[in-house]
Design an enzyme around this catalytic site. Structure first.
Site, mmCIF file in Angstrom:
data_model
loop_
_atom_site.group_PDB
_atom_site.id
_atom_site.type_symbol
_atom_site.label_atom_id
_atom_site.label_comp_id
_atom_site.label_asym_id
_atom_site.label_seq_id
_atom_site.Cartn_x
_atom_site.Cartn_y
_atom_site.Cartn_z
ATOM 1 N N ILE A 23 47.556 44.278 46.921
ATOM 2 C CA ILE A 23 48.112 45.617 46.733
ATOM 3 C C ILE A 23 47.323 46.411 45.694
ATOM 4 O O ILE A 23 47.459 47.626 45.597
ATOM 5 C CB ILE A 23 49.602 45.545 46.334
ATOM 6 N N ALA B 75 41.270 44.983 40.571
ATOM 7 C CA ALA B 75 40.648 45.414 39.319
ATOM 8 C C ALA B 75 39.400 44.579 39.092
ATOM 9 O O ALA B 75 39.061 43.706 39.891
ATOM 10 C CB ALA B 75 41.626 45.272 38.155
ATOM 11 N N SER B 76 38.710 44.824 37.990
ATOM 12 C CA SER B 76 37.434 44.160 37.760
ATOM 13 C C SER B 76 37.590 42.674 37.479
ATOM 14 O O SER B 76 36.734 41.873 37.840
ATOM 15 C CB SER B 76 36.706 44.833 36.590
ATOM 16 N N LEU B 77 38.689 42.296 36.838
ATOM 17 C CA LEU B 77 38.876 40.896 36.474
ATOM 18 C C LEU B 77 39.920 40.182 37.328
ATOM 19 O O LEU B 77 39.983 38.952 37.318
ATOM 20 C CB LEU B 77 39.281 40.780 35.000
ATOM 21 N N GLY B 78 40.754 40.912 38.037
ATOM 22 C CA GLY B 78 41.802 40.282 38.835
ATOM 23 C C GLY B 78 42.300 41.188 39.936
ATOM 24 O O GLY B 78 41.894 42.346 40.048
ATOM 25 N N GLN B 79 43.198 40.647 40.766
ATOM 26 C CA GLN B 79 43.792 41.404 41.867
ATOM 27 C C GLN B 79 45.234 40.952 42.037
ATOM 28 O O GLN B 79 45.597 39.840 41.665
ATOM 29 C CB GLN B 79 42.996 41.206 43.147
ATOM 30 N N VAL B 80 46.066 41.832 42.586
ATOM 31 C CA VAL B 80 47.503 41.596 42.640
ATOM 32 C C VAL B 80 47.966 41.516 44.089
ATOM 33 O O VAL B 80 47.564 42.333 44.930
ATOM 34 C CB VAL B 80 48.272 42.705 41.887
ATOM 35 N N LYS C 117 49.392 38.043 40.138
ATOM 36 C CA LYS C 117 48.088 38.488 39.659
ATOM 37 C C LYS C 117 47.145 37.291 39.611
ATOM 38 O O LYS C 117 47.451 36.276 38.965
ATOM 39 C CB LYS C 117 48.230 39.116 38.265
ATOM 40 N N ASP D 64 46.666 49.966 27.518
ATOM 41 C CA ASP D 64 45.962 50.574 28.661
ATOM 42 C C ASP D 64 46.921 51.484 29.435
ATOM 43 O O ASP D 64 47.290 51.190 30.578
ATOM 44 C CB ASP D 64 45.422 49.467 29.570
#
Length: 556
Positions: free
Chosen positions: A126, A129-134, A147, A282
């Site tokens: 859904i 991002a640069s370091l992870g995904q959800v 995550k 952030d």
């Protein structure tokens, strides 16, 4: 394995160098117009904006580590000119997610088979991002958000961190000594920060702590961590859905008061920074949403920070000084926090603060925005060499980003008015006034006691003078033996005068042998006296201006 890691780092170094080579050549030509010789050239604001755009594109092309580096640089006005800070602040941490098969391997390595831990699992990410995904999933009928750390990101980050360390000596040649120091410290800070952000165990801990701090606040929603399905590379949380906070049309359709939302957001961050000492760092619109009943949801606590009590007090002092238009108070707070060099010209800085407040002030004398003040401070920070503490840099970034979100919700939002009201309600302004009154009272009490004690003491001293019974005891430090040297010169002078007189008397009495001996002794004393002056060990003035001093003043 080590050899492969170094080979990967060398390959990345070549790629990074190729992307940054045009910028480095431009910086070299700023010093020497024809690269290796020639005069320096003037760099305009338009040139800096163009270079900042080039840097932005390079960071996006180089991938996750450099995207994060750009985000961190956007919080450091002590290293980059304001044009770069403005451009890099636009850097969004949104990249296409990795294939599901790779993400599945990460989940299985961390938790075990997906089907053993989740009833349902949507393999379409859904967000990425640069370091992870959800991903969205279900556990016992409850919808959750999972995550997952981006596959292979650890090796890439470590290789890129090596590249950054290898690149530092080259970059040092293009910047001043003070900013070289800041950049070197930034590299160490960045390595620590990005490793922390990849540690989902730390993120879960920070998220839980902040959630507990807002447990009794009905206007704030923070997802609950499901620890049984979480680890260092996987973080499973309660799924909270809502409308992105910058979609004002949808918020209006839902009948939500945007001014109240802005005030709630501002108060939440004031509580995190000033009271709790731990904050979500952030706050861009992608990490903030609003539920149907008007609660603000916070997502993604990977970038979070802490503020110690001293900085908390100084931030309060800063806000109160801005609210009271106390220029000296603003400068004192900035210097004590470390955001402004103590060597900065206070007169000049005072004028900058006055102009910033006047420029930011609306028709109502109390209406001015902290973002414009901070922007003016950032411009000045770049002119005066210093290093911002990492979490304080995050606080400055949070203040400007949050105000931007608040103004998007309500164009007439008064950031300082809300902050002043909050500080008053929480008793900070009252405490400040009490402290001022207490200090003033102590000073008045001391002055009154002094006035009572002084006349009798003065009368006793005058009586002793009248009786010729007053003695003064003086203790003088003479680390350079100045008085010893003066005493020697005085004795040499007396002996020389006596020897000269004796020689003359003996010579007049025709006692030539005795006169010759007295003359030799006098000559020897003359040599001693001459040597005492030749050694130049006497009282000498310390130069008030040296070449280094003038260079330092010129640099300021």
């Amino acid at each position: 394995m080590v050899t492969l890691a170094f080979l990967r780092a060398y390959r990345r170094f070549v790629v990074v160098a190729w992307h940054f080579l045009p910028l480095l050549v431009s910086y070299a030509r700023d010093r020497n117009r024809f690269l290796f010789f020639g005069s320096s050239r003037r760099v305009t604001s338009e040139m800096r904006i163009e270079r900042a755009n080039t840097l932005l594109e390079s960071l996006l092309t180089l991938g996750p580590t450099f995207i994060k580096l750009g985000q961190l640089l956007s919080t450091r006005p002590d290293i980059l000119p304001p044009e770069y800070v403005d451009e890099l602040s636009k850097l969004q941490d949104e990249v296409p997610p990795a294939p599901w098969e790779d993400a599945e391997r990460v989940i299985e390595a961390e938790l075990g088979p997906v089907e053993d831990h989740f009833d349902e699992f949507d393999t379409e990410a859904i967000s990425g991002a640069s370091l992870g995904q959800v991903y969205a999933a279900q556990i016992d009928g409850e919808r959750v958000a999972v995550k997952v750390r981006r596959p292979g990101i650890e090796e890439l980050v470590e290789a890129d961190l090596r590249v950054i360390r290898w690149s530092l000596p080259l970059l040092m040649r293009f910047i001043g000594q003070a900013r070289a120091f800041s950049l070197e410290n930034l590299a160490d800070e960045f390595g620590r920060t990005i490793r922390e952000e990849m540690d989902y165990g730390r993120e879960a801990s920070m998220l839980t702590e902040i959630r507990e701090n807002f447990a009794d606040d009905p206007d704030i929603a923070i997802p609950r961590v499901i620890t049984s399905r979480s680890g260092s590379r996987v973080l499973t949380m309660e799924y909270l859905g809502g409308t992105k906070i910058n979609r004002v049309d949808e918020l209006d359709e839902e009948g939500l008061d945007r001014h109240e939302l802005a005030e709630t957001l501002q108060r939440a961050y004031l509580q995190m920074i000033i009271q709790d000492g731990v904050f979500h760092a952030d706050p861009h619109p992608g990490n903030l949403a609003v539920t149907d009943d008007g609660r603000i949801i916070f997502y993604d606590f990977g970038m979070s920070g802490r503020v110690d009590e001293f900085i908390q007090r100084k931030i309060v002092d800063f806000y109160i000084a801005v609210a009271n238009q106390d220029i000296e108070g603003i400068l004192d707070a900035l210097i004590e926090m470390g955001t402004l060099s103590p060597e900065a010209d206070r007169v000049t800085m005072g004028k900058v603060m006055e102009l910033a407040i006047e420029d930011a002030r609306g028709e109502d004398i109390e209406t001015y925005r902290v973002q414009q003040i901070v922007s003016q401070v950032e411009d000045t920070i770049y002119e005066f060499p210093l290093r911002l503490p990492s979490n304080l840099a995050l606080v400055l970034r949070v203040a400007t980003v949050v105000e931007g979100v608040c103004v998007t919700l309500d164009p007439g939002f008064d950031f300082i008015a809300v902050a002043t009201e909050y500080l008053t309600e929480e008793g900070y302004r009252e405490e400040s006034i009490k402290q001022y009154v207490s200090e003033t009272g102590d000073q008045l009490q001391a002055s009154a006691q002094s006035l009572v004690r002084t006349p009798p003491k003065l009368e006793r001293a005058l009586d002793r003078i009248d009786r010729d019974d007053l003695y003064a005891r003086v203790s003088i430090e003479d680390n350079n033996d100045v008085f010893d040297l003066l005493a020697k010169r005085l004795i040499y002078g007396i002996l020389l005068a006596f020897g000269g007189l004796t020689t003359a008397v003996l010579y007049a009495a025709e006692a030539f042998p005795a006169a010759a001996v007295a003359g030799v002794i006098s000559l020897f004393i003359t040599l001693l006296l001459y040597r005492s002056f030749r050694k130049r060990r006497g009282i000498r003035a310390t130069p008030q201006f040296t070449r280094q001093n003038l260079r330092d003043r010129g640099g300021e």
